[in-house]
Motif scaffolding. Structure first.
Motif, PDB file in Angstrom:
ATOM      1  N   TYR A  84      44.423  45.883  43.099  1.00 59.44           N
ATOM      2  CA  TYR A  84      44.700  46.568  44.434  1.00 59.44           C
ATOM      3  C   TYR A  84      44.396  46.021  45.668  1.00 59.44           C
ATOM      4  CZ  TYR A  84      45.521  50.558  41.165  1.00 59.44           C
ATOM      5  OH  TYR A  84      46.299  51.302  40.149  1.00 59.44           O
ATOM      6  N   GLN A 123      42.941  47.450  49.520  1.00 64.22           N
ATOM      7  CA  GLN A 123      42.636  48.782  50.163  1.00 64.22           C
ATOM      8  C   GLN A 123      42.330  48.353  51.550  1.00 64.22           C
ATOM      9  OE1 GLN A 123      39.425  51.033  48.771  1.00 64.22           O
ATOM     10  NE2 GLN A 123      40.069  52.824  49.871  1.00 64.22           N
ATOM     11  N   LEU A 180      39.845  45.159  51.135  1.00 64.06           N
ATOM     12  CA  LEU A 180      38.915  45.326  49.930  1.00 64.06           C
ATOM     13  C   LEU A 180      39.853  44.972  48.537  1.00 64.06           C
ATOM     14  CD1 LEU A 180      36.470  46.113  48.411  1.00 64.06           C
ATOM     15  CD2 LEU A 180      37.228  48.671  48.666  1.00 64.06           C
ATOM     16  N   LEU A 224      40.472  45.300  44.808  1.00 68.44           N
ATOM     17  CA  LEU A 224      39.956  45.978  43.784  1.00 68.44           C
ATOM     18  C   LEU A 224      40.847  45.492  42.252  1.00 68.44           C
ATOM     19  CD1 LEU A 224      39.892  49.464  45.088  1.00 68.44           C
ATOM     20  CD2 LEU A 224      37.631  48.322  44.531  1.00 68.44           C
TER      21      LEU A 224
END
Lengths: 112, 114
Positions: free
Chosen positions: A35, A37, A86, A88
């Motif tokens: 992911y 973000q 970010l 993930l």
């Protein structure tokens, strides 16, 4: 200890450089997801890898699932400021059924 | 725009206040989730609802109380919180709660407990 360890925790690079971030575990996963973000937003799914050794490409992003399905990597070629965010990784460890667990993330900053 | 909205986006509350977080999904999904995201820590799953029934509660303190009145709405009621509860609270939804179901996240509510 975390089930998914991500490294590095923070990465600051210049535009145009290449980078790799890692997601490692001692557990076997049925699948792994990555992911991104951005500040003020929730995580957005980039890719899901399911088969050991699988490689998926998304424009300048290359995702690889380890042969033993315990680790994954994300490689970015010619990073751009828009890649800042970010990153993930998340996955479903076989020992926990269908529970999705997350790593703590890698903060990437790409300077122009 | 992921189809999952959260309100409010920011919330500051005292330890004695009572407040509620709201999540709404416009994707026709059957499962909804609450996560807590603290700095330098993995996302922590708090609650899972599938078809409006709670299917998972990961030992969350009782000062957090979820409510799912229908498959499109999810609330998190807060009371007598502690400063360590300050975090980003994320809502997500998926088609179902089964294995490999892709989760779509809302933008989160940034909560600060004074």
């Amino acid at each position: 200890t975390q089930l998914l360890e991500q490294s590095p925790q923070f990465l600051s690079i210049q535009e145009g450089e290449n980078l790799t971030v890692y997601c490692n575990s001692s557990s076997v996963f049925s699948s792994l997801q990555w992911y991104r973000q951005e500040p003020g937003e929730g995580p957005v799914l980039l890719v899901t890898v399911v088969t050991g050794g699988e490689v998926k490409k998304l424009k300048r992003l290359t995702f690889q699932f380890g042969d033993a399905r315990k680790d994954s990597s994300l490689h970015i070629t010619a990073a751009q400021p828009g890649d800042t965010g970010l990153y993930l990784c998340a996955g479903e460890p076989l020992e926990y059924g269908n529970k999705l667990v997350f790593g703590a993330g890698t903060i990437l900053r790409v300077k122009s | 725009e992921t189809g999952v909205t959260q309100t409010p986006r920011h919330l500051v509350m005292g330890m004695t206040n009572k407040k509620s977080l709201k999540c709404e999904q416009h994707l026709g999904h059957n499962a909804m989730y609450w996560y807590k995201q603290s700095a330098k820590k993995p996302l922590e799953l708090m609650f899972v609802y599938s078809l409006e029934e709670r299917v998972e509660n990961n030992s969350v303190p009782s000062r957090f109380s979820p409510e799912c009145p229908n498959s499109s709405h999810l609330f998190l009621h807060l009371h007598t919180l502690q400063p360590e509860d300050s975090a980003l609270y994320l809502c997500a939804s998926s088609q179902d709660s089964g294995q490999s179901a892709t989760q779509y996240f809302g933008p989160g509510t940034r909560l600060t407990v004074l």
